[in-house]
Scaffold this motif. Structure first.
Motif, short mmCIF file in Angstrom:
data_model
loop_
_atom_site.label_atom_id
_atom_site.label_comp_id
_atom_site.label_asym_id
_atom_site.label_seq_id
_atom_site.Cartn_x
_atom_site.Cartn_y
_atom_site.Cartn_z
N ASP A 580 1.04 -1.37 0.06
CA ASP A 580 0.38 0.08 0.02
C ASP A 580 0.91 1.15 -0.38
N ALA A 581 0.20 2.21 -0.86
CA ALA A 581 0.42 3.41 -1.24
C ALA A 581 0.47 4.32 0.43
N TYR A 582 1.06 5.24 0.86
CA TYR A 582 0.61 6.77 1.69
C TYR A 582 1.23 7.46 1.61
N SER A 583 0.46 8.47 2.10
CA SER A 583 0.59 10.28 2.12
C SER A 583 1.35 10.77 3.07
N VAL A 584 2.08 11.66 3.09
CA VAL A 584 2.12 12.06 4.14
C VAL A 584 1.57 13.40 4.17
N VAL A 585 0.44 14.13 5.04
CA VAL A 585 -0.57 14.88 5.41
C VAL A 585 -0.13 15.71 6.75
N GLY A 586 0.44 15.52 7.89
CA GLY A 586 1.23 15.49 8.56
C GLY A 586 2.41 15.63 9.21
N VAL A 587 2.53 16.12 9.86
CA VAL A 587 4.09 16.21 10.95
C VAL A 587 4.12 16.58 12.08
N LEU A 588 4.25 15.08 13.02
CA LEU A 588 3.57 15.40 14.56
C LEU A 588 5.10 15.72 14.88
#
Length: 791
Positions: A580-588
């Protein structure tokens, strides 16, 4: 001859009973500490030693593609096939640990960890049976421990009674208690309460798991391999299972296998990932107790030597007369060592009494520690005590015996001999005592401050005003949430599949062609806000965006840094987990998702649907937290009377690390008190000797106008350099030892602060000044004529 030696020894000890009493107590504390250190060391390195085939039973481990290190899990079907495929393997035992709701005959339901295993389990391992049978071939039966029998049946004989497994499920079934096992000893890597057959493992849909299911990874797989030389061959040959295994588990591809002996297994906890077994105490715990005990013994022996030399000033004429009457130096040495040995023997008896109280207290301080000292029934301990008797007698008594017996009678009768005081060796022993005391004081303060540091450490999320409740499924989650949402004292609610500090899973993440391992948390849309996690770039999850459920992820700063990304640069980056491919939408902002025993690790957070929730997270104000917990418990009982409640405070994740730090601080504090008192006693004795030798000089100086300050400097100047050297050595050793222990026990700690060193040195100097000041003040206040008369 021996009778005369003994009569003289007992007469002298009785005559100087205060001296004897103080030193017997001191030596008793030192020997008790050594027994504690020795037995703790034995316990730490005795794990699984009670199994007869410890060197022939191996645990199977796996290497994961893209993973870091070795894993404790093992493909079930591979374990099942290995016995038939490899002649070198004579037995295979599979173990899987699952949480199961169990209903007792009293209609009480508990959530238990059940060990599902094979009938060969008791061929490989030695866990004594108390009653009944340990035959696991009958899959309608269960074996329980003494503790579990007491919990479910009290004083009633449990054999033949039934327990309902998977209570509350449509596929629940009863199992008959067939045998009662003795509770596993605490030096066992295998801890269990209930054992039943592997066929009783049930999936969530109520179907049984097939033995050839390649999708299941066992918690533990054991193999009996009689010939150690076959192990490397079997490890290599088992690679034939990789294609089928990796085809079924695309998300958990195995790259190889490794076998370690049962003896080696207990010491590799920090090496084995996903380890469901217990492990022996760390090297810091095993060696730290022994080193601490040795420091105490050295301090007591040094104190004994100094006080003995001081005491023999009152026996100078006796020594002179014995020499005039034909006594040899050898006879005097034997006499003095005999007196010392009698005190050491009495100290050993006293140590048994001290450890009768100390060892249970020590065991209570640490979870899963069981240090015992059977002085009468433990042969190894008796041999150790014999060695301690000889060692302590020589360490404490040899210097006084050889030093005092060497003087000639003519010098003694002319008054030319007064022991101690200016003797260099005595001062060196005093310096060592100061160093040991300073080590203890630094350690005590360092660990006390570390406990305070842990209590106030910013983990980066809501730690102290959060309660969690484990839920069975979507329906239990929704029902409980609806009831709890009605309470005005609750400030936030969130659902989640994984929860910080209690539940997560490891995944191999690939970005820009680089594979790294990270912890993954699957959470609900409100989880980030409820746990008060901070965003430093991008946005949090949006439950209105379907893409966030399928492809959006949040990562921590630490995760971004692994790939060399700055927080802002990480946004939009593609991360692959399995296929599965994911996209980073935010950094904690980085947070610490585990106890301080573990380092902070890179984290990925994925959004999950309500169907997958396994926890309801409840936030309230701190003052309302206990009340909210109690209400959640009562609400659960009302809504789900047949299901056990599994609720927890968030800060329970810190309980073990905080308990360990405070316990070590207590041990160091007691060590500090003992060593400081002994050092003060030794210093007092040496100052007394110095004053005794310089009475005439002090009297003359007073007559010609010397002030009390002059006298104080006169007496103490001979000790200045030795105290300075002892303080410097103690500071360095205390700082090094405390830092070493902190770093070995905790991945995150407070270290040893400069303030700790300053307070420790100030404490020791204050003790030294007060100790010397009391004795010198007595001499200063005495009239010169009385001093000269004494001289």
């Amino acid at each position: 001859m021996l009778k005369n030696y003994l009569k003289t020894a007992f007469r002298n000890l009785w005559r100087y009973k205060s001296y004897a009493f103080i030193n017997i107590i001191g030596l008793g504390v030192g020997i008790a500490a050594m027994v504690w250190g020795y037995q703790d060391y034995r316990f730490s390195f005795s794990f699984d030693n009670f199994h007869h085939d410890i060197d022939h039973v191996y645990r199977g481990l796996t290497f994961r593609q893209g993973g870091e290190g070795v894993y404790g899990v093992f493909p079930m079907a591979a374990a099942q096939s290995a016995k038939n495929d490899f002649f070198g393997i004579t037995e295979v035992t599979r173990v899987n640990k699952n949480m199961v709701n169990i209903k007792s005959p009293k209609d009480e339901t508990f959530t238990e960890i059940v060990d599902f295993t094979d009938p060969s389990f008791f061929k490989l391992f030695n866990f004594p049976l108390i009653e009944g049978s340990n035959d696991l071939n009958d899959h309608s039966t269960v074996l329980i421990t003494e503790k579990t029998a007491q919990k479910y049946f009290g004083r009633i004989d449990p054999i033949g009674k039934t327990l309902l497994f998977y209570a509350g499920e449509s596929f629940a079934f009863p199992l008959t208690v067939k045998g009662v096992l003795k509770n596993p000893p605490l030096n066992s890597t295998m801890q269990f309460d209930l054992i039943t057959g592997m066929d009783n493992v049930m999936q969530q849909n109520g179907t049984r798991i097939a033995g050839d299911d390649w999708s299941l990874l066992l918690d533990v797989a054991y193999f009996k391999i009689p010939n150690e030389a076959d192990v490397p061959t079997i490890e290599n040959a088992m690679k034939k299972y990789l294609p089928v295994q990796n085809n079924i588990r695309q998300d958990w591809k195995v790259s190889g296998f490794k076998f370690i002996s049962l003896r080696e297994n207990a010491s590799l906890d920090n090496v084995i990932q996903s380890n469901s077994l217990f492990h022996r105490p760390s090297n810091a715990a095993a060696y730290g107790a022994f080193i601490t005990a040795l420091l105490i013994l050295m301090c007591t022996c040094l104190n004994f030597s100094n006080t003995t030399v001081a005491r023999y000033n009152g026996r100078l004429k006796e020594i002179g007369i014995r020499k005039v009457m034909g006594g040899t130096q050898r006879q005097l040495i034997v006499q003095m060592l005999l007196e010392c040995s009698l005190m050491v023997f009495a100290a050993i008896l006293l140590s048994a009494l001290l450890n009768h109280y100390w060892l249970p207290l020590f065991n209570h301080m640490f979870v899963y520690v069981d240090v015992q000292a059977n002085y009468l029934g433990d042969t190894n301990l008796q041999l150790f005590l014999t060695g301690m008797f000889v060692f302590t007698t020589l360490l404490a008594g040899a210097y006084p015996a050889f030093y005092i017996s060497r003087y000639n009678p003519s010098r003694i009768f002319r008054g030319g001999v007064k022991f101690g005081g200016s003797n260099l060796f005595s001062r060196i022993m005093l310096g060592l005592q100061i160093s040991i005391s300073l080590i203890a004081v630094i350690g005590g303060i360092a660990f006390a401050k570390n406990a305070a540091f842990q209590n106030t450490f910013d983990f980066g999320f809501n730690m102290h005003n959060t309660v969690g409740v484990a839920v069975k499924d979507k329906n239990t989650y929704a029902a409980l949430k609806n009831e709890m949402a009605k309470l005005p004292q609750i400030t936030a609610l969130a659902g989640t599949k994984n929860h910080i500090g209690f539940d997560s899973h490891r995944e191999v993440a690939e970005a820009e062609g680089i594979k790294k391992e990270a912890r993954v948390f699957e959470v609900g849309p409100d989880y980030i806000q409820t746990m008060n996690l901070k965003m430093i770039a991008g946005r949090t999850f949006d439950h209105a965006l379907l893409s966030d459920f399928s492809t959006g992820i949040l990562v921590t700063e630490k995760f971004a840094a692994m790939y060399g990304w700055k927080p802002a640069d990480a946004l939009g980056k593609q991360v692959h987990i399995d296929k599965d491919a994911y996209s980073v939408v935010g950094v904690l902002k980085d947070f610490h998702p585990a106890s301080l025993f573990e380092p902070a690790f890179p984290v990925i957070m994925k959004l999950t649907q309500e169907d997958n929730y396994r926890y309801l997270i409840i936030q309230s104000k701190n003052k309302d937290l206990t009340g909210v917990y109690n209400i959640s418990r009562d609400t659960w009982k009302k809504l789900f009377p047949l299901l056990p409640l599994n609720a927890f405070y968030q800060d329970e994740m810190l309980a073990e690390s905080y308990r360990t730090s405070t316990s070590i601080a207590k041990i160091f504090s007691w060590l500090a008190i003992i060593t400081v008192l002994l050092t003060a006693t030794g210093l007092f004795a040496l100052i007394s000797l110095t004053l005794l030798k310089r009475m005439r000089e002090i009297a003359v100086r007073k007559v010609v106008g010397a002030t009390p300050g002059d006298i104080y400097l006169l007496v103490n100047k001979g000790y200045f350099w030795i105290v300075l050297a002892g303080t410097a050595l103690g500071c360095y050793a205390g700082w090094s030892l405390s830092k070493l222990l902190l770093n070995q026990i905790y991945q995150v700690n407070n270290g040893v602060e400069t303030f700790t060193m300053i307070i420790s040195v100030a404490t020791m100097i204050s003790v030294a000044l007060v100790t010397t000041g009391i004795k010198i003040w007595q001499a200063v206040k005495t009239k010169p004529v009385n001093l000269l008369r004494t001289e």
